[in-house]
Design a protein around this motif. Structure first.
Motif, PDB file in Angstrom:
ATOM      1  N   ALA A  28      -6.241  -1.195  11.377  1.00 14.90           N
ATOM      2  CA  ALA A  28      -5.426  -1.524  12.534  1.00 14.90           C
ATOM      3  C   ALA A  28      -4.819  -0.278  13.049  1.00 14.90           C
ATOM      4  CB  ALA A  28      -4.425  -2.814  11.971  1.00 14.90           C
ATOM      5  N   VAL A  29      -4.046   0.569  12.124  1.00 16.98           N
ATOM      6  CA  VAL A  29      -3.146   1.722  12.512  1.00 16.98           C
ATOM      7  C   VAL A  29      -4.071   2.837  13.184  1.00 16.98           C
ATOM      8  CG1 VAL A  29      -1.962   3.716  11.805  1.00 16.98           C
ATOM      9  CG2 VAL A  29      -1.587   1.599  10.736  1.00 16.98           C
ATOM     10  N   ASP A  30      -5.144   2.904  12.562  1.00 17.43           N
ATOM     11  CA  ASP A  30      -6.159   3.658  13.281  1.00 17.43           C
ATOM     12  C   ASP A  30      -6.760   3.329  14.575  1.00 17.43           C
ATOM     13  OD1 ASP A  30      -5.953   5.577  11.182  1.00 17.43           O
ATOM     14  OD2 ASP A  30      -7.650   4.986  10.247  1.00 17.43           O
ATOM     15  N   SER A  31      -6.763   1.984  14.885  1.00 20.83           N
ATOM     16  CA  SER A  31      -7.227   1.744  16.177  1.00 20.83           C
ATOM     17  C   SER A  31      -6.152   1.221  16.999  1.00 20.83           C
ATOM     18  CB  SER A  31      -7.863   0.385  16.006  1.00 20.83           C
ATOM     19  OG  SER A  31      -7.244  -0.723  15.442  1.00 20.83           O
ATOM     20  N   GLY A  32      -4.759   1.751  16.662  1.00 18.09           N
ATOM     21  CA  GLY A  32      -3.663   1.626  17.751  1.00 18.09           C
ATOM     22  C   GLY A  32      -2.701   0.611  17.575  1.00 18.09           C
ATOM     23  N   TRP A  33      -2.667  -0.187  16.554  1.00 21.98           N
ATOM     24  CA  TRP A  33      -1.612  -1.121  16.210  1.00 21.98           C
ATOM     25  C   TRP A  33      -0.448  -0.346  15.400  1.00 21.98           C
ATOM     26  CZ3 TRP A  33      -1.597  -5.916  17.942  1.00 21.98           C
ATOM     27  CH2 TRP A  33      -2.718  -6.520  18.459  1.00 21.98           C
ATOM     28  N   ARG A  34       0.757  -0.753  16.057  1.00 22.52           N
ATOM     29  CA  ARG A  34       2.032  -0.458  15.117  1.00 22.52           C
ATOM     30  C   ARG A  34       2.142  -1.377  13.925  1.00 22.52           C
ATOM     31  NH1 ARG A  34       5.373  -1.096  18.679  1.00 22.52           N
ATOM     32  NH2 ARG A  34       5.013   0.819  19.754  1.00 22.52           N
ATOM     33  N   VAL A  35       2.035  -1.022  12.770  1.00 19.11           N
ATOM     34  CA  VAL A  35       1.842  -1.925  11.679  1.00 19.11           C
ATOM     35  C   VAL A  35       3.217  -1.938  10.563  1.00 19.11           C
ATOM     36  CG1 VAL A  35       0.308  -2.463   9.400  1.00 19.11           C
ATOM     37  CG2 VAL A  35      -0.561  -1.794  11.841  1.00 19.11           C
ATOM     38  N   ARG A  36       3.344  -3.213  10.320  1.00 16.10           N
ATOM     39  CA  ARG A  36       4.285  -3.500   9.118  1.00 16.10           C
ATOM     40  C   ARG A  36       3.616  -4.327   8.291  1.00 16.10           C
ATOM     41  NH1 ARG A  36       6.920  -5.504  13.154  1.00 16.10           N
ATOM     42  NH2 ARG A  36       8.849  -4.574  13.903  1.00 16.10           N
ATOM     43  N   VAL A  37       3.647  -3.752   6.558  1.00 20.37           N
ATOM     44  CA  VAL A  37       3.070  -4.344   5.523  1.00 20.37           C
ATOM     45  C   VAL A  37       4.215  -4.993   4.828  1.00 20.37           C
ATOM     46  CG1 VAL A  37       1.470  -4.368   3.596  1.00 20.37           C
ATOM     47  CG2 VAL A  37       1.061  -2.927   5.756  1.00 20.37           C
ATOM     48  N   TYR A  38       4.148  -6.526   4.518  1.00 20.14           N
ATOM     49  CA  TYR A  38       5.076  -7.071   3.752  1.00 20.14           C
ATOM     50  C   TYR A  38       4.046  -7.251   2.303  1.00 20.14           C
ATOM     51  CZ  TYR A  38       7.856  -8.021   7.732  1.00 20.14           C
ATOM     52  OH  TYR A  38       8.761  -7.720   8.833  1.00 20.14           O
ATOM     53  N   ASP A  39       4.702  -6.946   1.284  1.00 23.64           N
ATOM     54  CA  ASP A  39       4.130  -7.208  -0.041  1.00 23.64           C
ATOM     55  C   ASP A  39       5.014  -7.661  -1.273  1.00 23.64           C
ATOM     56  OD1 ASP A  39       1.779  -7.203  -1.698  1.00 23.64           O
ATOM     57  OD2 ASP A  39       2.545  -5.767  -2.677  1.00 23.64           O
ATOM     58  N   ALA A  40       4.791  -8.494  -1.871  1.00 23.34           N
ATOM     59  CA  ALA A  40       5.441  -9.166  -3.016  1.00 23.34           C
ATOM     60  C   ALA A  40       5.344  -8.296  -4.361  1.00 23.34           C
ATOM     61  CB  ALA A  40       5.262 -10.785  -3.224  1.00 23.34           C
ATOM     62  N   GLY A  41       4.541  -7.237  -4.274  1.00 23.41           N
ATOM     63  CA  GLY A  41       4.424  -6.554  -5.540  1.00 23.41           C
ATOM     64  C   GLY A  41       3.103  -6.891  -6.286  1.00 23.41           C
ATOM     65  N   PRO A  42       2.948  -5.975  -7.520  1.00 14.72           N
ATOM     66  CA  PRO A  42       1.643  -5.902  -8.027  1.00 14.72           C
ATOM     67  C   PRO A  42       1.349  -7.093  -9.172  1.00 14.72           C
ATOM     68  CG  PRO A  42       3.079  -3.965  -9.004  1.00 14.72           C
ATOM     69  CD  PRO A  42       3.739  -4.734  -7.976  1.00 14.72           C
ATOM     70  N   THR A  43       2.367  -7.915  -9.496  1.00 18.05           N
ATOM     71  CA  THR A  43       2.323  -8.990 -10.613  1.00 18.05           C
ATOM     72  C   THR A  43       1.357  -9.784 -10.495  1.00 18.05           C
ATOM     73  OG1 THR A  43       4.738  -8.650 -10.696  1.00 18.05           O
ATOM     74  CG2 THR A  43       3.885 -10.350 -12.097  1.00 18.05           C
ATOM     75  N   THR A  44       1.197 -10.356  -9.305  1.00 12.90           N
ATOM     76  CA  THR A  44      -0.003 -11.416  -8.737  1.00 12.90           C
ATOM     77  C   THR A  44      -1.024 -10.799  -8.153  1.00 12.90           C
ATOM     78  OG1 THR A  44       1.265 -11.816  -6.697  1.00 12.90           O
ATOM     79  CG2 THR A  44       1.730 -13.163  -8.621  1.00 12.90           C
ATOM     80  N   ARG A  45      -1.142  -9.351  -7.966  1.00 17.85           N
ATOM     81  CA  ARG A  45      -2.216  -8.779  -7.267  1.00 17.85           C
ATOM     82  C   ARG A  45      -3.657  -8.570  -8.044  1.00 17.85           C
ATOM     83  NH1 ARG A  45       0.044  -3.076  -5.582  1.00 17.85           N
ATOM     84  NH2 ARG A  45       1.142  -4.206  -4.227  1.00 17.85           N
ATOM     85  N   ALA A  46      -4.497  -9.370  -7.638  1.00 17.42           N
ATOM     86  CA  ALA A  46      -5.769  -9.389  -8.360  1.00 17.42           C
ATOM     87  C   ALA A  46      -6.429  -7.879  -8.347  1.00 17.42           C
ATOM     88  CB  ALA A  46      -6.815 -10.007  -7.553  1.00 17.42           C
ATOM     89  N   ALA A  47      -5.982  -7.119  -7.184  1.00 17.59           N
ATOM     90  CA  ALA A  47      -6.568  -5.604  -7.096  1.00 17.59           C
ATOM     91  C   ALA A  47      -5.970  -4.543  -7.945  1.00 17.59           C
ATOM     92  CB  ALA A  47      -6.260  -5.312  -5.575  1.00 17.59           C
ATOM     93  N   HIS A  48      -5.045  -5.190  -8.911  1.00 14.75           N
ATOM     94  CA  HIS A  48      -4.086  -4.459  -9.595  1.00 14.75           C
ATOM     95  C   HIS A  48      -4.940  -4.422 -11.167  1.00 14.75           C
ATOM     96  CE1 HIS A  48      -0.958  -2.124 -11.585  1.00 14.75           C
ATOM     97  NE2 HIS A  48      -0.896  -2.880 -12.474  1.00 14.75           N
ATOM     98  N   VAL A  49      -5.534  -5.415 -11.371  1.00 12.24           N
ATOM     99  CA  VAL A  49      -6.137  -5.528 -12.711  1.00 12.24           C
ATOM    100  C   VAL A  49      -7.645  -5.165 -12.460  1.00 12.24           C
ATOM    101  CG1 VAL A  49      -4.795  -7.102 -13.673  1.00 12.24           C
ATOM    102  CG2 VAL A  49      -6.455  -8.076 -12.603  1.00 12.24           C
TER     103      VAL A  49
END
Ligand SMILES: Cc1cc2nc3c(=O)[nH]c(=O)nc-3n(C[C@H](O)[C@H](O)[C@H](O)COP(=O)(O)OP(=O)(O)OC[C@H]3O[C@@H](n4cnc5c(N)ncnc54)[C@H](O)[C@@H]3O)c2cc1C
Length: 362
Positions: A28-49
């Motif tokens: 989205a940034v690369d296609s021209g959006w101004r972006v904010r990402v909200y994240d609750a952290g890695p504890t429940t993140r499947a991508a972490h494991v």
């Protein structure tokens, strides 16, 4: 072609900073959006494991033809994403070996390959059969006596944690804001558009999205000075009727993974039975792994849609959802980012009916 001015398309908030949310945010940034990402952290993140396999053929099972088509598209987009991130060490293998321990395991693999080639006969060149001798030549540490297998050319892997760090760095460099916060209500989030890519957390923010949790134990083994080097390929085994995989890392391997229904979304405690099955299978498959250190034992929950196909759709004039990627969310991130970028474009943003299935939004 010139890159669009940053922010020229408007403000986008992304809820969820896992593999899917961050990859979509960068596109989205690369296609021209101004972006904010909200994240609750890695504890429940499947991508972490996760293992980080970029599965396509090995994930193609009869009845899952839609998922196979999406996977083929996404895997082809990975080289461009790695190049965008500017760190080739994020990729840890280029090809996979699909191996069957016994004649019965091989029969299972052959049925899977028959399905794959019935969907796309041109893939035959990328899925050659390999003999036990070929397997040992490619990976000398494999045990003798394996029945056979296939090479899946171009089906590699990434280091999932390096990937997340690389995506965060790229977003920071591109001027996106990353906010460590749990979002309780989408009405509290600013922006012309909101992308909800919060993994399993999506079902709380958008109760119309039906997701199941599929739990899995996964281990990280670290090479010691007494050990042979880690394999150079992803090794995906059908081992006496059970699936098991070894995914190379710079300093060892990821050994995965079990898969069963999670009845409690907060339960990420690894079960002893799953851990011992994984260690037993890996120790038989590649006996020299017994000299590796058991560096990490973990479990995660895959956010899965009811039919296994990710839910990447417009919800209303302001909200788009990207969730339900199940066992393949890392592999499918570039495809998801491509679809999300299209859904965010002004033509589709005004339509509230970009849905690939019947969901009730409330
Ligand atoms: C054991 C295991 C092995 C796996 N192996 C592979 C593999 O080899 N290859 C592969 O492609 N996939 C694999 N997967 C699947 C993959 O990890 C998931 O499909 C993928 O991580 C989903 O990405 P996601 O961004 O949707 O969700 P997640 O990675 O779970 O990220 C969601 C993010 O959203 C945040 N969040 C949640 N709720 C909120 C909220 N309300 N407000 C703010 N932030 C919120 C969380 O903190 C988290 O950071 C594996 C999964 C498991 C469990």
């Amino acid at each position: 072609m010139c890159a669009p001015d940053r922010g020229s398309r408007g403000d986008l908030s992304v809820v969820g900073g896992g593999a899917v949310g961050l990859t979509c945010a960068l596109a989205a940034v690369d296609s021209g959006w101004r972006v904010r990402v909200y994240d609750a952290g890695p504890t429940t993140r499947a991508a972490h494991v996760a293992g980080g396999m970029l599965g396509c053929f090995a994930e193609g099972h009869p009845g899952e033809d839609r998922l196979l088509a999406i996977s083929r598209d996404s895997v082809a987009r990975w080289p461009a994403l790695i190049e965008r991130l500017g760190d080739p060490t994020i990729a840890t293998a280029a090809d996979s070996l699909l191996i069957g321990a016994t004649a019965a395991d091989m029969e299972h693999l052959r049925a899977q390959v028959r399905f794959l080639l019935s969907e796309e006969p041109d893939d035959a060149d990328r899925l050659p059969a390999v003999t036990p001798a070929d397997l040992r030549a490619a990976e000398p540490a494999l045990v003798r006596g394996i029945a056979g297998g296939f090479r899946a050319i171009g089906e590699g892997s990434v280091d999932n944690r390096k990937l997340i760090a690389g995506l965060q760095r790229a977003l920071d460099a591109a001027g996106a804001a990353r906010i460590d916060a749990h979002v309780d209500d989408l009405a509290d989030v600013p922006g012309d558009q909101v992308l909800v890519a919060a993994g399993l957390g999506t079902r709380t923010l958008l109760p119309g999205v039906e997701l199941r949790g599929e739990k899995g134990e996964i281990l990280r083994l670290r090479r010691t000075r007494f050990s042979v080097p880690p394999p150079a390929h992803v090794i995906r085994a059908r081992w006496h009727g059970r699936p098991a995989y070894l995914v190379p890392r710079e300093d060892g391997i990821v050994l995965g993974a079990t898969q069963y229904e999670a009845y409690d979304a907060a339960d990420r405690a690894p079960l002893a039975g799953g851990v011992s099955d994984l260690l037993a299978d890996a120790g038989e498959m590649m006996p020299s792994l017994r000299t590796y250190e058991l560096a990490e034992v973990s479990a995660g929950i895959r956010p899965s849609s009811p039919d296994g196909v990710p839910i990447v759709e417009r919800v209303d004039e302001r909200v788009v959802v990207a969730a339900g990627h199940g066992r393949n969310g890392i592999a499918l991130s570039p495809w998801t980012a491509h679809i999300v970028t299209e859904l965010l474009s002004p033509d589709t943003a005004s339509s509230t009916h970009q849905r690939s299935r019947s969901l009730t939004w409330n």
